[in-house]
Scaffold this active site. Structure first.
Site, PDB file in Angstrom:
ATOM      1  CD  GLU A 561      -2.844  -1.226  -0.027  1.00  0.00           C
ATOM      2  OE1 GLU A 561      -2.979  -0.218  -0.739  1.00  0.00           O
ATOM      3  OE2 GLU A 561      -3.386  -2.324  -0.300  1.00  0.00           O
ATOM      4  CG  HIS A 692     -10.471  -7.055  -6.464  1.00  0.00           C
ATOM      5  ND1 HIS A 692     -10.187  -7.776  -5.333  1.00  0.00           N
ATOM      6  CD2 HIS A 692      -9.554  -6.060  -6.519  1.00  0.00           C
ATOM      7  CE1 HIS A 692      -9.127  -7.261  -4.745  1.00  0.00           C
ATOM      8  NE2 HIS A 692      -8.723  -6.216  -5.431  1.00  0.00           N
TER       9      HIS A 692
HETATM   10 ZN   LIG Z   1      -2.709  -2.285  -4.622  1.00  0.00          ZN
END
Ligand SMILES: [Zn+2]
EC number: 3.4.-.-
Length: 889
Positions: A561, A692
């Site tokens: 991240e 997702h």
């Molecule tokens: Zn990512």
């Protein structure tokens, strides 16, 4: 098969008719739903007018080369037959009519000129002068400021000259009878020679004035437009991101309403901007950067769909994510965490199966009908943006000349990797059947999905404890070390930051530490715990939302991240259009390339998470380490491929709600070699159990990212001297780029570019090549691949897998039942004719499964049925008998 052919043709005709009627009614609805503008013209009229102007303009200049000489010729001879056709269509649209009339006059004058040419050398001279003067104008290219003042000056000059003309008018009028028509024409030519350049100078102000501008003028206009628009774009994106963050961090009704309002506002803004952007004739502009920016802004995304549908689309997304985040199974209050925890730690096959089934019931299954609606609206948006369907729109992010280029590229890369994956798969399957028995894990078939230590079978590292190649050689126990040393979530992020800083990359800005959520809030509130990195587009506010625990997994995710944040920080000075990775895979790869170094025992020792006593460098420890890398990185690739292969097919319409789940398992078995724990049906919707899919996030980026990650790693390691292909003491897998600022310089260069260049250029910077190549991943894991091959040969494993031989998922739904009955009747009639009684009996058995009929006969009938259904649905079915290994790639 005459009957079935007739039936088949009739069906196709019916489907085509229905599709046509549906699309027509959709268009009609769209047109009638369009809001009316305040001027009285319907919004659609205005849009249609712009569209026609744009069409005409691109028709004339679009396909030409950008030289201004060509353009001048184009503007000089404005109307020809083809143009008249377009103008004819738009006779109610004023700008085109005026334009046509002007052009008619000019054509007429041109004709008369040619008659006069021989007698009037003076006119020829004048005309030559005009031609000479025009290139001069183009050569000058003054700066914007200069040009502005010049325009202002010319304006006053034009006004003065007009006054002068008005004064002179009586003289001219008096002189009427004294001039011949030829003289008048000469006079008019002189007048036009003087006036036209001034008129053209003044034009750039009028965006809608399509035709009288040179490419340079268009460019200036576009630059002015972007200078005005870019700050607004960043501001709009900021407001939208803030509202989305607030909802992710505190999922309340109030925050959702605010997010909806922000999305609506942003869509309105995007529509207006989109309309303006598409007035610019990009193809005639010579500045490639300007063309690129405008092209990137020319797609409207989902905002293209009408308000009502847009609202519905956003609601569906929120609802699907809500189901995902808060679905409750049995008496569990935290299904995601609890059930995932079971999958990760339990070794009781019944418990694992229960957890797997529960999760798929409370997540995907509940969003099945929503998903079909989501697909419809996504495709509607894509088509309004001139894409064939939403898959083409997703793939357009990769800027390849053909939509299919990236799928082909991914297929090529997968082909490179597949031999290695098959070895890993065979080895792990052996460990699993040894543990759970051949009744649960068939040594010749795909691996049951619930036994892979992960809900989606995408990362298998939780199987390390039962599959370690050299179990007697200790492996780094990073999670334990982190806990023993009293690490907190914040401390893990600080260590990650230190890695980036050691490469001379950016430290996290102060707002990052103030605003990020790095662990699950203790207060009872609903948070979207899916790890994410956020760019608020104001060049100073960047955040991470991650519900970390103290573990190696969270430690590596922190690096991933933070790689996103490094990207955001380094491309923050690019215009908003370019504030994204060169392609979506680049954004993902930056943090991951760092984890390749972080995971190496060499690095863990450097940062004190591994002691020399715990880990001694040896062949065995090396293989153990590479095995753990393979379970984390390689296993993701076929899964990432499958998710988007499935969605591309769904968007393209070759997979429909009738065979959503069936096709999903067909692909999972084909590419991953994974099968569901028990037979699935079309009542379920297993793709929806993946975040997702529920959240509308394309996934092929993770496949591409993994390829790029190893490619980048290989190149950087070579540059910093940590890896030498000709030196066995410096293998790729032992390279650590920590504190190597040369590597940091390469990363900085590629991240700072944002998406300002096509991605192959960025790839060249960071890998030395413009092509994606999976050989770096293969090379990294080469010692492991050798070891696995020998090991699998020793135990005689089947490399690959046979198909399960029975449907793991069945296609259902009433439509399928009707098709099935029709098929059965057709088969019956056909077989009656040909008297193939045996087959008829088998077909009947397939309709009414009967244990007394032999399996081979059932399969035979089933194969026939599958082929029939394939023709009806246009897609593969689950019930192919044995995997055709050659066809896989
Ligand atoms: Zn990512």
């Amino acid at each position: 098969m005459i009957i079935s052919n007739v039936y088949y043709n009739a069906l196709i005709f019916g489907v085509a008719t229905l599709t046509f009627v549906e699309s027509t009614s959709m268009r009609t609805k769209y047109l009638t739903d369009k809001p009316q503008s305040s001027s009285g013209d319907s919004q659609y009229d205005v849009e249609a007018r712009f569209a026609l102007e744009k069409m005409a303009q691109e028709f004339y200049f679009g396909a030409r080369d950008n030289s201004s000489e060509e353009w001048q010729r184009g503007t000089g001879r404005f109307i020809n037959k083809e143009r008249l056709d377009i103008a004819e269509e738009s006779k109610n649209l004023m700008p085109i009519v005026v334009w046509q009339e002007k052009a008619d006059e000019k054509t007429k004058m041109d004709e008369e000129e040619s008659n006069m040419a021989e007698d009037k050398p003076k006119i020829v001279k004048e005309k030559n002068k005009m031609v000479e003067d025009k290139p001069k104008m183009n050569e000058e290219k003054p700066s914007m400021a200069e040009r502005k003042s010049k325009i202002a000056k010319d304006k006053s000059k034009t006004a003065k000259e007009k006054m002068k003309m008005v004064k002179e008018k009586p003289k001219t009028v008096k002189g009427v009878n004294l001039k011949s028509p030829a003289m008048w024409q000469e006079e008019a030519m002189r007048f036009l020679a003087e006036e036209e350049p001034k008129m053209a100078e003044e034009k750039p102000k009028i965006v809608k004035g399509v035709n009288l501008k040179s490419p340079e003028m268009w460019q200036e206009e576009a630059m002015r437009f972007l200078a005005e628009e870019e700050p607004k774009m960043a501001e709009e994106a900021n407001l939208k991101a803030l509202a989305a963050w607030n909802y992710a961090a505190r999922m309340t009704k109030k925050n959702k309403d605010k997010m909806d309002a922000a999305n609506a506002r942003s869509s309105t803004y995007e529509r207006v901007q989109h309309e303006r952007v598409n007035l610019f004739p990009r193809s005639i502009m010579s500045d490639p950067d300007l063309r690129r920016k405008l092209k990137k802004m020319s797609s409207l995304g989902i905002s293209a769909i009408p308000d009502e549908q847009l609202l519905r689309f956003n609601d569906i997304l929120v609802e699907m994510q809500d189901i995902y985040v808060s679905g409750k199974g049995c008496s569990y209050t935290e299904p995601t965490q609890y059930l995932n925890g079971v999958l990760a730690s339990s070794q009781n096959p019944e418990e694992l199966k229960h957890a797997w089934l529960e999760w798929h019931r409370v997540s995907g299954q509940r969003m099945r009908s929503l998903y079909a609606e989501y697909v419809e609206l996504s495709n509607m948006g894509a088509r309004l943006n001139n894409y064939t369907d939403a898959s083409a729109q997703w793939l357009s992010l990769y800027e390849s000349p053909e939509v299919q280029d990236i799928p082909k590229e991914v297929a090529r890369l997968w082909k490179q990797l597949r031999p290695l994956y098959l070895q890993l798969h065979a080895y792990v399957r052996r460990k699993l059947y040894l543990k759970y028995g051949v009744s649960i894990v068939d040594p010749r078939r795909g691996i049951p999905a619930h036994l892979l230590g992960n809900m989606w079978g995408q990362i298998w590292d939780n199987l390390l404890n039962i599959s370690q190649p050299f179990p007697d050689t200790p492996s780094p126990k990073v999670t334990e070390a982190l806990k023993q040393q009293g690490f907190t979530s914040r401390k893990m992020f600080q260590v990650a930051e230190e890695f980036f800083v050691s490469l001379n990359l950016s430290a996290m800005p102060p707002l990052f530490w103030r605003n990020s959520i790095l662990e699950k809030p203790t207060k009872r509130r609903r948070v979207n715990c899916h790890s994410s990195a956020w760019d608020f587009m104001d060049r100073k506010d960047f955040r991470i939302l991650q519900c970390s625990d103290v573990s190696l997994r969270s430690f590596l995710t922190a690096h991933h991240e933070m790689g996103h944040i490094e990207n955001f920080v380094l491309y923050k000075d690019q215009p908003p259009t370019y504030r994204e990775g060169a392609n979506p895979g680049f954004d993902e790869a930056i943090g991951d390339v760092i984890t390749l170094s972080v995971m190496s025992p060499k690095h863990l020792k450097k940062i004190g998470l591994l002691s020399d006593d715990e880990h001694v460098e040896s062949y065995e420890s090396n293989i153990n380490h590479l095995f753990s890398v393979a379970l984390r990185k390689l296993t993701l690739l076929p899964f990432a491929y499958v998710i988007d292969l499935w969605r591309w097919a769904v968007f393209q319409g070759s997979v429909t709600p009738r065979n959503y789940n069936c096709h999903w398992w067909y692909l999972r078995e084909k590419y991953q070699g994974v099968v569901p724990p028990e037979k699935r049906s079309e009542e379920q919707f297993d793709p929806g159990s993946k975040f997702h899919v529920a959240a509308n996030v394309p996934y092929i980026r993770y496949f591409i990212s993994a390829i790029l990650e190893f490619q980048m790693h290989r190149h950087m390691c070579k540059v910093v001297g940590e890896y030498d292909p000709n030196d066995t003491r410096k293998p790729l897998h032992s390279c650590d780029i920590y504190q190597k600022q040369q590597a940091g310089t390469l990363l900085r260069r590629v991240m700072s570019m944002g998406s300002s260049q096509p991605w192959p250029e960025a790839l060249k910077v960071i890998t030395g090549s413009r092509c994606m190549d999976a050989s770096a991943l293969r090379e990294y894991l080469l010692p492991l691949e050798h070891w696995l091959t020998v090991e699998n040969e020793k135990t005689g494993e089947l490399i690959g897998w046979e198909h399960t031989g029975e449907d793991r998922a069945t296609s259902g739904g009433s439509g399928m039942t009707v098709a099935f009955i029709i098929f059965a009747v057709a088969t019956f009639l056909h077989l009656w004719e040909s008297q193939c009684w045996q087959l008829l009996t088998a077909a009947w058995s397939a309709l009414r499964p009967n244990e007394s009929v032999s399996p081979s006969l059932r399969h035979l009938v089933h194969t026939v049925e599958v082929q029939m259904l394939d023709r009806l649905t246009g897609s593969k079915n689950c019930s192919h008998l044995v995997m055709d290994q050659d066809a896989i790639n």
